[in-house]
Write an enzyme that holds these catalytic residues in place. Structure first.
Site, PDB file in Angstrom:
ATOM      1  N   ARG A  17       5.904   4.788   2.295  1.00  0.00           N
ATOM      2  CA  ARG A  17       4.790   5.697   2.611  1.00  0.00           C
ATOM      3  C   ARG A  17       4.670   5.776   4.120  1.00  0.00           C
ATOM      4  NH1 ARG A  17      -1.505   4.688   0.564  1.00  0.00           N
ATOM      5  NH2 ARG A  17      -2.186   6.845   0.835  1.00  0.00           N
TER       6      ARG A  17
ATOM      7  N   LYS B 188       0.795  -1.243   0.000  1.00  0.00           N
ATOM      8  CA  LYS B 188       0.000   0.000   0.000  1.00  0.00           C
ATOM      9  C   LYS B 188       0.825   1.289   0.000  1.00  0.00           C
ATOM     10  CE  LYS B 188      -3.387  -1.057  -0.628  1.00  0.00           C
ATOM     11  NZ  LYS B 188      -3.684  -1.710  -1.952  1.00  0.00           N
ATOM     12  N   ALA B 189       2.074   1.191  -0.448  1.00  0.00           N
ATOM     13  CA  ALA B 189       2.940   2.384  -0.445  1.00  0.00           C
ATOM     14  C   ALA B 189       2.874   3.179  -1.742  1.00  0.00           C
ATOM     15  CB  ALA B 189       4.380   1.960  -0.182  1.00  0.00           C
TER      16      ALA B 189
ATOM     17  N   HIS C 197       6.778  -7.293  -2.666  1.00  0.00           N
ATOM     18  CA  HIS C 197       6.596  -6.695  -1.335  1.00  0.00           C
ATOM     19  C   HIS C 197       7.589  -7.320  -0.346  1.00  0.00           C
ATOM     20  CE1 HIS C 197       3.194  -4.365  -2.448  1.00  0.00           C
ATOM     21  NE2 HIS C 197       2.295  -5.331  -2.460  1.00  0.00           N
TER      22      HIS C 197
ATOM     23  N   SER D 197      -4.664   2.404   4.624  1.00  0.00           N
ATOM     24  CA  SER D 197      -4.857   1.856   3.279  1.00  0.00           C
ATOM     25  C   SER D 197      -4.874   0.325   3.309  1.00  0.00           C
ATOM     26  CB  SER D 197      -3.724   2.358   2.368  1.00  0.00           C
ATOM     27  OG  SER D 197      -3.884   1.876   1.067  1.00  0.00           O
TER      28      SER D 197
HETATM   29  P1  A3P Z   1      -5.278   4.535  -0.543  1.00  0.00           P
HETATM   30  O1  A3P Z   1      -5.842   3.253  -0.055  1.00  0.00           O
HETATM   31  O2  A3P Z   1      -4.786   5.409   0.578  1.00  0.00           O
HETATM   32  O3  A3P Z   1      -6.178   5.271  -1.453  1.00  0.00           O
HETATM   33  P2  A3P Z   1      -0.280  -0.123  -3.741  1.00  0.00           P
HETATM   34  O4  A3P Z   1      -0.325   0.104  -5.202  1.00  0.00           O
HETATM   35  O5  A3P Z   1       1.094  -0.198  -3.162  1.00  0.00           O
HETATM   36  O6  A3P Z   1      -1.166  -1.256  -3.319  1.00  0.00           O
HETATM   37  O7  A3P Z   1      -0.863   1.201  -3.049  1.00  0.00           O
HETATM   38  C1  A3P Z   1      -2.234   1.504  -3.147  1.00  0.00           C
HETATM   39  C2  A3P Z   1      -2.425   2.895  -2.598  1.00  0.00           C
HETATM   40  O8  A3P Z   1      -1.884   3.831  -3.545  1.00  0.00           O
HETATM   41  C3  A3P Z   1      -3.898   3.244  -2.450  1.00  0.00           C
HETATM   42  O9  A3P Z   1      -3.962   4.204  -1.391  1.00  0.00           O
HETATM   43  C4  A3P Z   1      -4.189   3.867  -3.811  1.00  0.00           C
HETATM   44  O10 A3P Z   1      -5.350   4.660  -3.846  1.00  0.00           O
HETATM   45  C5  A3P Z   1      -2.927   4.701  -3.977  1.00  0.00           C
HETATM   46  N1  A3P Z   1      -2.689   5.100  -5.378  1.00  0.00           N
HETATM   47  C6  A3P Z   1      -2.737   4.334  -6.478  1.00  0.00           C
HETATM   48  N2  A3P Z   1      -2.513   5.078  -7.583  1.00  0.00           N
HETATM   49  C7  A3P Z   1      -2.308   6.341  -7.166  1.00  0.00           C
HETATM   50  C8  A3P Z   1      -2.036   7.575  -7.832  1.00  0.00           C
HETATM   51  N3  A3P Z   1      -1.937   7.649  -9.154  1.00  0.00           N
HETATM   52  N4  A3P Z   1      -1.891   8.689  -7.075  1.00  0.00           N
HETATM   53  C9  A3P Z   1      -1.993   8.631  -5.730  1.00  0.00           C
HETATM   54  N5  A3P Z   1      -2.256   7.496  -5.040  1.00  0.00           N
HETATM   55  C10 A3P Z   1      -2.405   6.353  -5.749  1.00  0.00           C
END
Ligand code: A3P
Length: 310
Positions: free
Chosen positions: A143, A60-61, A121, A151
């Site tokens: 993050r 989720k970063a 990961h 998240s």
């Molecule tokens: P949130 O749940 O806070 O919205 P990962 O890809 O590592 O799984 O991370 C997912 C997180 O990155 C989610 O956060 C998602 O919404 C966010 N995310 C994905 N694309 C993004 C973008 N273009 N700009 C900002 N955040 C993004």
């Protein structure tokens, strides 16, 4: 057997077959979903080659966001080409295993010619040795832990292959104890931080990407040995905003079926913000978290920001 007992047994069997949530087991002390642990010896033997690029993150970063930026850079911002498949098909998830060969990282990677862009990961100590032997470049994205855990909580609620997250308060405690999938956030971010000078690691922050996407796109492109014009940088920024990626079926994980991602519970592209955590942490939880955070990070201070005004 009475009719009632037969019916209850049937219900129980139904629950068993429909529950796809996997427990966590450990590889060298790191909790990982059971299917990943079962095939980990195959992951350890993975053969990386010099040009392969690893995108590593704690869950989720901002992995998917970074993957999209990298794919656009490496394909000269050819939009059509970058829509050749969903994220996990274009840039396989190394340790992920699944009966679906499109989701299983090893199955996909073994059929792809290097150079490949690979997502993981895994904490640094579990990255297959061949990446270091081949001198592969690694992009690590970190993050802040408060937004990460929020998240991850929503993700674990909607991803029906992850363990049941339970109530928020208990989930937060598990995060602090390093009991969620892929282990301790603290050890993860510190592990890559300590090695970034010795290994070929570009260490990025989600907060910096939100604050100034163009600056971070340039950093990524230079790390990949490419000099981009201002127009190209602007185009990449435009194609990888949160809104643009929400609308891109090849970048928003809409290809994953509803039986795996329960979108009634939460979206994969959920909020995409820095500083959503105060909507979830109570003041008491925040105080406990802060004290624990400072203790855990004392040996390796990393400049995390919990809001963009810091
Ligand atoms: P949130 O749940 O806070 O919205 P990962 O890809 O590592 O799984 O991370 C997912 C997180 O990155 C989610 O956060 C998602 O919404 C966010 N995310 C994905 N694309 C993004 C973008 N273009 N700009 C900002 N955040 C993004």
């Amino acid at each position: 057997m009475g009719l009632r007992r037969l019916f209850l047994k049937y219900l129980h069997e139904m629950e068993k077959t429909e529950n796809t949530r996997c427990p966590l087991l450990e590889v060298r002390g790191i909790p990982l979903p059971e299917p990943i642990v079962r095939h980990f010896s195959r992951v350890e033997k993975f053969q990386a080659f010099k040009g392969d690029l690893l995108i590593a993150t704690y869950p989720k970063a901002g992995t998917t966001w970074t993957q999209e930026i990298v794919d656009l850079i490496l394909n000269e911002v050819d939009e059509e080409k970058c829509r050749r498949g969903p994220t996990h098909v274009r840039m396989p998830f190394l340790e992920m295993t699944s009966p679906d060969p499109n989701i299983s990282g090893m199955a996909k990677l073994e059929k792809m010619d290097p150079p490949r862009v690979i997502k993981t990961h895994l904490p640094i100590q579990l990255v297959p040795q061949s990446f270091w032997d081949a001198g592969c470049k690694v992009i690590y994205v970190a993050r802040n832990p408060k937004d990460s855990v929020v998240s991850y909580f929503y993700f674990d609620r909607m991803n029906l292959t992850q363990p049941e997250p339970g109530p928020w308060g208990e989930y937060l405690e598990k995060f602090m104890k390093g009991q969620l999938g892929w282990g301790s956030w603290y050890d993860h971010v510190k592990g890559y931080w300590r090695e970034k000078q010795n290994k070929n690691i570009l260490y990025l922050f989600y907060e910096d990407m939100k604050e100034n996407s163009a600056r971070e796109v340039i950093r990524i492109s230079e790390f990949l040995g490419q000099h981009l014009s201002k127009d190209v940088v602007d185009k990449i920024v435009k194609l990888t905003t949160f809104a643009a990626m929400c609308d891109n079926p090849m970048a928003n994980y809409s290809a994953v079926p509803d039986t795996i991602f329960d979108r009634k519970v939460s979206q994969f592209m959920r909020k995409g913000e820095v500083g959503d955590w105060p909507n979830h942490f109570s003041p008491e939880e925040d105080a406990v978290f802060e004290e624990h955070y400072h203790k855990m990070m004392a040996d390796t201070p990393i400049p995390f920001r919990f809001s963009l005004s810091e």
